[in-house]
Design a protein around this motif. Structure first.
Motif, PDB file in Angstrom:
ATOM      1  N   ALA A  51       0.808  -1.221   0.000  1.00  9.90           N
ATOM      2  CA  ALA A  51       0.000   0.000   0.000  1.00  9.90           C
ATOM      3  C   ALA A  51       0.840   1.271   0.000  1.00  9.90           C
ATOM      4  O   ALA A  51       0.298   2.374  -0.045  1.00  9.90           O
ATOM      5  N   HIS A  52       2.152   1.149   0.030  1.00  6.12           N
ATOM      6  CA  HIS A  52       3.018   2.292  -0.227  1.00  6.12           C
ATOM      7  C   HIS A  52       3.185   2.546  -1.730  1.00  6.12           C
ATOM      8  O   HIS A  52       3.740   3.578  -2.126  1.00  6.12           O
ATOM      9  N   PHE A  53       2.704   1.598  -2.543  1.00  2.00           N
ATOM     10  CA  PHE A  53       2.887   1.689  -3.990  1.00  2.00           C
ATOM     11  C   PHE A  53       1.576   1.649  -4.778  1.00  2.00           C
ATOM     12  O   PHE A  53       1.473   2.247  -5.843  1.00  2.00           O
ATOM     13  N   TYR A  71      -8.309  -3.521  13.174  1.00  2.00           N
ATOM     14  CA  TYR A  71      -6.862  -3.492  12.937  1.00  2.00           C
ATOM     15  C   TYR A  71      -6.495  -2.426  11.901  1.00  2.00           C
ATOM     16  O   TYR A  71      -5.617  -1.576  12.148  1.00  2.00           O
ATOM     17  N   PHE A  72      -7.163  -2.439  10.766  1.00  2.00           N
ATOM     18  CA  PHE A  72      -6.751  -1.551   9.674  1.00  2.00           C
ATOM     19  C   PHE A  72      -7.271  -0.126   9.828  1.00  2.00           C
ATOM     20  O   PHE A  72      -6.783   0.781   9.138  1.00  2.00           O
ATOM     21  N   ASN A  73      -8.214   0.094  10.729  1.00  2.00           N
ATOM     22  CA  ASN A  73      -8.612   1.472  11.043  1.00  2.00           C
ATOM     23  C   ASN A  73      -7.466   2.257  11.667  1.00  2.00           C
ATOM     24  O   ASN A  73      -7.444   3.491  11.617  1.00  2.00           O
ATOM     25  N   GLU A  74      -6.513   1.529  12.258  1.00  2.00           N
ATOM     26  CA  GLU A  74      -5.365   2.173  12.902  1.00  2.00           C
ATOM     27  C   GLU A  74      -4.173   2.315  11.964  1.00  2.00           C
ATOM     28  O   GLU A  74      -3.128   2.839  12.367  1.00  2.00           O
ATOM     29  N   ILE A  75      -4.315   1.824  10.745  1.00  2.00           N
ATOM     30  CA  ILE A  75      -3.205   1.807   9.786  1.00  2.00           C
ATOM     31  C   ILE A  75      -3.386   2.929   8.764  1.00  2.00           C
ATOM     32  O   ILE A  75      -4.456   3.088   8.182  1.00  2.00           O
ATOM     33  N   ASP A  76      -2.329   3.706   8.558  1.00  2.00           N
ATOM     34  CA  ASP A  76      -2.360   4.803   7.579  1.00  2.00           C
ATOM     35  C   ASP A  76      -1.303   4.534   6.513  1.00  2.00           C
ATOM     36  O   ASP A  76      -0.111   4.454   6.826  1.00  2.00           O
ATOM     37  N   THR A  77      -1.719   4.363   5.272  1.00  2.00           N
ATOM     38  CA  THR A  77      -0.801   4.108   4.162  1.00  2.00           C
ATOM     39  C   THR A  77      -1.130   5.045   3.000  1.00  2.00           C
ATOM     40  O   THR A  77      -2.249   5.540   2.889  1.00  2.00           O
ATOM     41  N   PRO A  78      -0.155   5.293   2.123  1.00  2.00           N
ATOM     42  CA  PRO A  78      -0.404   6.204   1.001  1.00  2.00           C
ATOM     43  C   PRO A  78      -1.530   5.748   0.083  1.00  2.00           C
ATOM     44  O   PRO A  78      -2.252   6.571  -0.487  1.00  2.00           O
ATOM     45  N   PHE A  79      -1.684   4.417  -0.084  1.00  2.00           N
ATOM     46  CA  PHE A  79      -2.766   3.874  -0.904  1.00  2.00           C
ATOM     47  C   PHE A  79      -3.712   3.084  -0.012  1.00  2.00           C
ATOM     48  O   PHE A  79      -3.345   2.608   1.059  1.00  2.00           O
ATOM     49  N   GLU A  80      -4.936   2.924  -0.497  1.00  2.00           N
ATOM     50  CA  GLU A  80      -5.999   2.307   0.303  1.00  2.00           C
ATOM     51  C   GLU A  80      -5.790   0.799   0.478  1.00  2.00           C
ATOM     52  O   GLU A  80      -5.376   0.097  -0.446  1.00  2.00           O
ATOM     53  N   ILE A  81      -6.084   0.323   1.686  1.00  2.00           N
ATOM     54  CA  ILE A  81      -6.242  -1.107   1.941  1.00  2.00           C
ATOM     55  C   ILE A  81      -7.736  -1.324   2.167  1.00  2.00           C
ATOM     56  O   ILE A  81      -8.285  -0.979   3.213  1.00  2.00           O
ATOM     57  N   LYS A  82      -8.405  -1.879   1.156  1.00  2.00           N
ATOM     58  CA  LYS A  82      -9.852  -2.041   1.215  1.00  2.00           C
ATOM     59  C   LYS A  82     -10.199  -3.466   1.614  1.00  2.00           C
ATOM     60  O   LYS A  82      -9.748  -4.430   0.989  1.00  2.00           O
ATOM     61  N   LEU A  83     -10.992  -3.610   2.660  1.00  2.00           N
ATOM     62  CA  LEU A  83     -11.422  -4.930   3.109  1.00  2.00           C
ATOM     63  C   LEU A  83     -12.583  -5.413   2.256  1.00  2.00           C
ATOM     64  O   LEU A  83     -13.487  -4.657   1.918  1.00  2.00           O
ATOM     65  N   HIS A  84     -12.533  -6.701   1.921  1.00  2.00           N
ATOM     66  CA  HIS A  84     -13.624  -7.308   1.160  1.00  2.00           C
ATOM     67  C   HIS A  84     -14.093  -8.560   1.904  1.00  2.00           C
ATOM     68  O   HIS A  84     -13.317  -9.496   2.101  1.00  2.00           O
ATOM     69  N   LYS A  85     -15.350  -8.553   2.315  1.00  2.00           N
ATOM     70  CA  LYS A  85     -15.879  -9.658   3.114  1.00  2.00           C
ATOM     71  C   LYS A  85     -16.159 -10.870   2.222  1.00  2.00           C
ATOM     72  O   LYS A  85     -16.809 -10.768   1.194  1.00  2.00           O
ATOM     73  N   ILE A  86     -15.649 -12.013   2.667  1.00  2.00           N
ATOM     74  CA  ILE A  86     -15.880 -13.288   1.990  1.00  2.00           C
ATOM     75  C   ILE A  86     -16.670 -14.178   2.945  1.00  2.00           C
ATOM     76  O   ILE A  86     -16.278 -14.363   4.101  1.00  2.00           O
ATOM     77  N   GLU A  87     -17.775 -14.706   2.487  1.00  2.00           N
ATOM     78  CA  GLU A  87     -18.547 -15.601   3.344  1.00  2.00           C
ATOM     79  C   GLU A  87     -17.775 -16.901   3.567  1.00  2.00           C
ATOM     80  O   GLU A  87     -17.156 -17.432   2.655  1.00  2.00           O
ATOM     81  N   GLY A  88     -17.829 -17.377   4.797  1.00  2.00           N
ATOM     82  CA  GLY A  88     -17.104 -18.596   5.132  1.00  2.00           C
ATOM     83  C   GLY A  88     -16.006 -18.308   6.130  1.00  2.00           C
ATOM     84  O   GLY A  88     -15.536 -17.177   6.268  1.00  2.00           O
ATOM     85  N   ASP A  89     -15.590 -19.347   6.843  1.00  2.00           N
ATOM     86  CA  ASP A  89     -14.604 -19.166   7.909  1.00  2.00           C
ATOM     87  C   ASP A  89     -13.334 -19.988   7.691  1.00  2.00           C
ATOM     88  O   ASP A  89     -12.571 -20.208   8.610  1.00  2.00           O
ATOM     89  N   SER A  90     -13.113 -20.453   6.436  1.00  2.00           N
ATOM     90  CA  SER A  90     -11.928 -21.284   6.170  1.00  2.00           C
ATOM     91  C   SER A  90     -11.026 -20.661   5.108  1.00  2.00           C
ATOM     92  O   SER A  90     -10.446 -21.343   4.276  1.00  2.00           O
ATOM     93  N   MET A  91     -10.915 -19.336   5.149  1.00  2.00           N
ATOM     94  CA  MET A  91     -10.028 -18.596   4.255  1.00  2.00           C
ATOM     95  C   MET A  91      -8.582 -19.007   4.521  1.00  2.00           C
ATOM     96  O   MET A  91      -8.223 -19.424   5.629  1.00  2.00           O
ATOM     97  N   ASP A  92      -7.733 -18.901   3.529  1.00  2.00           N
ATOM     98  CA  ASP A  92      -6.307 -19.156   3.669  1.00  2.00           C
ATOM     99  C   ASP A  92      -5.548 -17.935   3.143  1.00  2.00           C
ATOM    100  O   ASP A  92      -6.167 -16.966   2.684  1.00  2.00           O
ATOM    101  N   VAL A  93      -4.221 -18.000   3.216  1.00  2.00           N
ATOM    102  CA  VAL A  93      -3.414 -16.834   2.837  1.00  2.00           C
ATOM    103  C   VAL A  93      -2.848 -16.907   1.421  1.00  2.00           C
ATOM    104  O   VAL A  93      -2.377 -15.900   0.892  1.00  2.00           O
TER     105      VAL A  93
END
Length: 363
Positions: A51-53, A71-93
């Motif tokens: 998000a710096h780029f 968590y991300f309400n406390e984070i300030d970056t030059p570009f936006e970090i937009k949260l996108h809700k995904i239904e389900g509780d077994s997300m991975d990285v």
């Protein structure tokens, strides 16, 4: 005859956004809450670096969405970090693998657009599928109203390394494998890859089935720096294992190969950090991924993994400076848990390129 063609752009082409994701509480790391927490923190650090780029979309399962907001309400970056809700509780990285691979659709008439290829993710050959990840590509494309390209093969984005000029690097073990494509020949798989990615020439690296959870993805071994230039991860083992053999085979094959344009390759090596940094190994007895070539290119920058090995970390930065010079700002990110879980910076990201038609309109 199709009235359009598809083409995968190189990672150094202009990008619109980068997708990352927070792991869910019911996913692969359900029995390892400490690992879940550490993986979350490292993905968050990578998101902030990107998000710096350029802008970031962070996919978060509904179970952790409020936590991510706090968590991300406390984070300030030059570009936006937009949260996108995904239904389900077994997300991975590992967004590189189960997110769509974004390509340019070029119609016979009219303007080009960005579409998403869905590779039918099955958990790296049914090793770690989760209800959320196996449908993520389809869900994400529907949510963002991006056309979905269906395919007849199973693979992952970490298997696919292209120079944007018709050349693809891929490991045989990660796709010509009955756990993904039973009964399909190399010729059938090649034809589908060429169709979906606009590829003219495929360079196959043997690798090893079952050597890690991905059956050896290319993006931790060798990457394109630019057309005709490759960066390869040099094995660093006190007692050589099959991983050293994999590196040596890849180096031998690529040293005598040419790309789709007939160019021989210039190959630069960057040595892995010392193996004693990761005593105890990786997840479920897999080897930790200690690869500096698992970097991410972003607009004007490179997110470069660091592992806490002062000598090798510094050497990797020098290599990046030599290769990218003033064209990219180097942004180092320290990771420890992600390598143990089987990946790195590149593995947890997937870029959405800028459509060539949109780019030309801006110029």
């Amino acid at each position: 005859m199709s009235d359009f063609s598809l083409r995968r752009l190189a990672e150094w082409d202009p990008q619109s956004k980068t997708i990352l994701g927070w792991p869910g509480p019911e996913g692969t790391y359900k029995e390892y809450p400490e690992r879940l927490a550490r993986a979350t923190q490292e993905v968050s650090s990578i998101a902030q670096a990107i998000a710096h780029f350029q802008s970031v979309i962070l996919a978060v399962g509904s179970e952790r969405y409020e936590e991510a907001e706090l968590y991300f309400n406390e984070i300030d970056t030059p570009f936006e970090i937009k949260l996108h809700k995904i239904e389900g509780d077994s997300m991975d990285v590992w967004l590189r693998d189960f997110a769509p691979t974004f390509v340019v659709e070029e119609p016979t008439k009219g303007e080009a657009s960005i579409v998403g290829v869905d590779w039918n993710f099955n958990g790296w050959g049914n090793k770690h599928p989760t209800p959320t990840t196996v449908v993520f590509a389809k869900t994400f494309l529907k949510d963002f109203k991006i056309e979905r390209i269906e395919t007849s093969i199973v693979t992952e984005g970490g298997s696919l390394e292209t120079d944007g000029e018709g050349t693809l690097l891929i490991t045989e073990s990660s796709i010509i494998n009955d756990n993904r494509n039973p009964g399909k020949s190399r010729e059938q798989i090649e034809a589908e890859l060429k169709h979906c990615l606009g590829i003219e020439k495929i360079l196959w690296i043997p690798e090893r089935k079952g050597l890690d959870s991905t059956d050896c993805h290319i993006d931790a071994l060798v990457r394109f720096v630019r057309p005709g230039v490759l960066l390869i991860s040099k094995a660093n083992e006190v007692k050589p294992t099959e991983w050293t053999t994999v590196y040596e085979e890849a180096l031998e094959i690529l040293s005598s190969a040419t790309d789709a344009k007939g160019r021989p390759f210039e190959i630069i090596e960057v040595e892995e950090p010392d193996e004693d940094l990761f005593e105890g190994g990786g997840f479920e007895d897999d080897r930790a991924v200690r690869s500096y070539v698992n970097y991410l290119l972003v607009n004007g920058g490179i997110i470069l993994p660091q592992f806490g090995d002062p000598a090798h970390d510094a050497a990797a930065i020098r290599v990046a400076q030599m290769l990218f010079g003033d064209e990219r700002r180097i942004y180092p990110v320290l990771i420890d848990e992600l390598p143990r879980l089987g990946g790195g910076v590149h593995c947890v990201t997937q870029e959405i390129p800028v459509s060539p038609s949109a780019e030309s309109a801006m110029n």
